[in-house]
Design an enzyme around this catalytic site. Structure first.
Site, PDB file in Angstrom:
ATOM      1  N   GLU A 168       0.812  -1.209   0.000  1.00  0.00           N
ATOM      2  CA  GLU A 168       0.000   0.000   0.000  1.00  0.00           C
ATOM      3  C   GLU A 168       0.847   1.262   0.000  1.00  0.00           C
ATOM      4  O   GLU A 168       0.319   2.372   0.127  1.00  0.00           O
ATOM      5  CB  GLU A 168      -0.943   0.000   1.208  1.00  0.00           C
ATOM      6  N   GLU A 170       2.916   2.271   2.217  1.00  0.00           N
ATOM      7  CA  GLU A 170       2.981   2.928   3.523  1.00  0.00           C
ATOM      8  C   GLU A 170       4.424   3.019   4.015  1.00  0.00           C
ATOM      9  O   GLU A 170       5.198   2.065   3.901  1.00  0.00           O
ATOM     10  CB  GLU A 170       2.129   2.160   4.539  1.00  0.00           C
TER      11      GLU A 170
END
Length: 215
Positions: A168, A170
């Protein structure tokens, strides 16, 4: 007018418009992606009791969110995360914000499960208890997002590092701060997002009770 001569006005009853208070005349789907955007043409009942004129409003729709402030009551420390936020890119000192652990609710999840999952993914923390703080709409003038806010009991010993899901994108750095330092960061504007401010101010008001029950 002096304080001695001041007479308070009695509070009126809250507006109770009824189930037919909003009429959606037309709804347009403007965008469909990870988030959604609709344009609504609607009218609503006014305080006079009459229906008002037709209004055009864009509505930004997103999943409900869970935010949790991890707190170690024995060490009186909070765990905060730091990450890039595109929404702060042009209106702040820089777009890396100090925040709470947070995530969106999938359709088959309960808020408490999201709090535990995000604490593991974003901060490598196990929460042993959750204390509900409040629920609120962060921007109801244009979004239907609803936030569930919690205090999470944890051990801050050894917390730190960089975490998040690589798939993702992140890149989340974990900070452990004495509570008083975090509260000061709210006062001086270094912590400048709603969920973090609400949670830390709530903890300032309720810390003695929390430490008594959790400590």
């Amino acid at each position: 007018m002096s304080v001695d001569n001041y007479e308070s006005t009695p509070m009126s009853e809250p507006f109770n418009p009824g189930p037919d208070a909003v009429e959606i005349v037309e709804r347009e789907a403007c965008f469909r992606g990870f988030y959604r955007l609709d344009r609504l043409h609607l009218r609503h009942r006014q305080f006079s009791g009459e229906m008002g004129p037709v209004l055009s409003r864009e509505l930004f729709m997103r999943h409900d969110a869970v935010c949790v402030l991890p707190y170690d009551p024995q060490r009186d420390e909070v765990v905060l995360i730091e990450q890039f936020r595109v929404g702060a890119m042009e209106k702040g000192a820089h777009p890396w914000l100090l925040e709470l652990v947070a995530g969106l609710i999938d359709t088959d999840e309960v808020p408490e499960a999201v709090a535990h999952r995000e604490a593991r993914e974003e901060a490598d923390l196990e929460l042993t208890s959750l204390w509900p703080i409040t629920q609120y709409f962060p921007s109801p003038g244009g979004s239907d997002e609803h936030v569930y806010l919690y205090l999470g009991r944890c051990s801050s010993l050894g917390a730190g590092g960089v975490h998040g899901l690589a798939e993702e994108g992140e890149d989340i750095r974990v900070h452990v701060w004495p509570f008083e330092d975090a509260l000061q960061a709210v006062k001086d504007g270094r912590i400048n997002n709603a969920a973090s401010i609400i949670a830390l101010q709530w903890l300032a008001l309720n810390r003695a009770e929390v430490r008594g029950l959790w400590g």
